[in-house]
Design an enzyme around this catalytic site. Sequence first.
Site, PDB file in Angstrom:
ATOM      1  N   ASP A 119      16.493 -59.403  24.364  1.00 10.08           N
ATOM      2  CA  ASP A 119      15.724 -59.371  23.120  1.00 10.08           C
ATOM      3  C   ASP A 119      14.313 -58.844  23.350  1.00 10.08           C
ATOM      4  O   ASP A 119      13.579 -59.358  24.191  1.00 10.08           O
ATOM      5  CB  ASP A 119      15.645 -60.775  22.508  1.00 10.08           C
ATOM      6  CG  ASP A 119      16.997 -61.273  22.037  1.00 10.08           C
ATOM      7  OD1 ASP A 119      17.540 -60.675  21.082  1.00 10.08           O
ATOM      8  OD2 ASP A 119      17.514 -62.246  22.609  1.00 10.08           O
TER       9      ASP A 119
ATOM     10  N   ASP B  88      16.178 -58.280  30.783  1.00 10.17           N
ATOM     11  CA  ASP B  88      16.197 -59.192  29.647  1.00 10.17           C
ATOM     12  C   ASP B  88      16.835 -58.420  28.488  1.00 10.17           C
ATOM     13  O   ASP B  88      17.121 -57.218  28.597  1.00 10.17           O
ATOM     14  CB  ASP B  88      14.766 -59.618  29.308  1.00 10.17           C
ATOM     15  CG  ASP B  88      14.699 -60.513  28.091  1.00 10.17           C
ATOM     16  OD1 ASP B  88      15.527 -61.437  27.985  1.00 10.17           O
ATOM     17  OD2 ASP B  88      13.834 -60.275  27.232  1.00 10.17           O
TER      18      ASP B  88
END
Length: 219
Positions: A10, A8
């Site tokens: 953020d 991922d």
Amino acid sequence: MIQSVIFDMDGLLVDSEPFWGESEILVFSNYGIDIQDNCTATRGMRVDEVVRYWSTKFPNQIDDIQKVANEILEEVKRLVIEKGVPMKGAIQALELFANKGMGIALASSSAMSLINVVIDKLHIRKYLDVIMSAENLQYGKPHPEIFLETAKRLQTAPGSCLVLEDSIAGVIAGKAAQMKVIAVPDAALATRKEYFIADAQLHSLDEIDENLINQFNER
């Protein structure tokens, strides 16, 4: 055997979750919506889904979902360029998987324009074999679509992929894709029961080492 790893972005590779909170509070306030201290409710979701979520909580305040989403996105990009830094252990983890010859992907709910800003800010493009955004997919996290599409592009079966996620939505998406999932949540959220479905939970990416990878390969 784990053949590929999917990161991922953020809150996992870049310390941008505070930027999202700051940007959402600022932009929503311009529309008479106060979301102070409630930003974690939508963590991991696409920005258009975040706006849609709050527009249902505050009816008749927002007329154009995409316009508000773009305003939030532009503010986040500005903050990343100005202040963005990698999360603890992020670069070392990328180097570890690269040195092992594993496929490496970034799969984010964020728009590709922001993904490119982050990649260039952190100088990590050289590590990435696949870069995926959910912005043009039918579904965002917690739906598994982004991870399944990423696995296809990595040419790796879902069961041979390892997902690294900080958000509950991302953890759910990874498990729904039938992948192994390591959760690296924010300390303030780490006790949430939803994280317990992950195959492992770490405090930061610098806890990833050869021993941990070998444990997943032995399962």
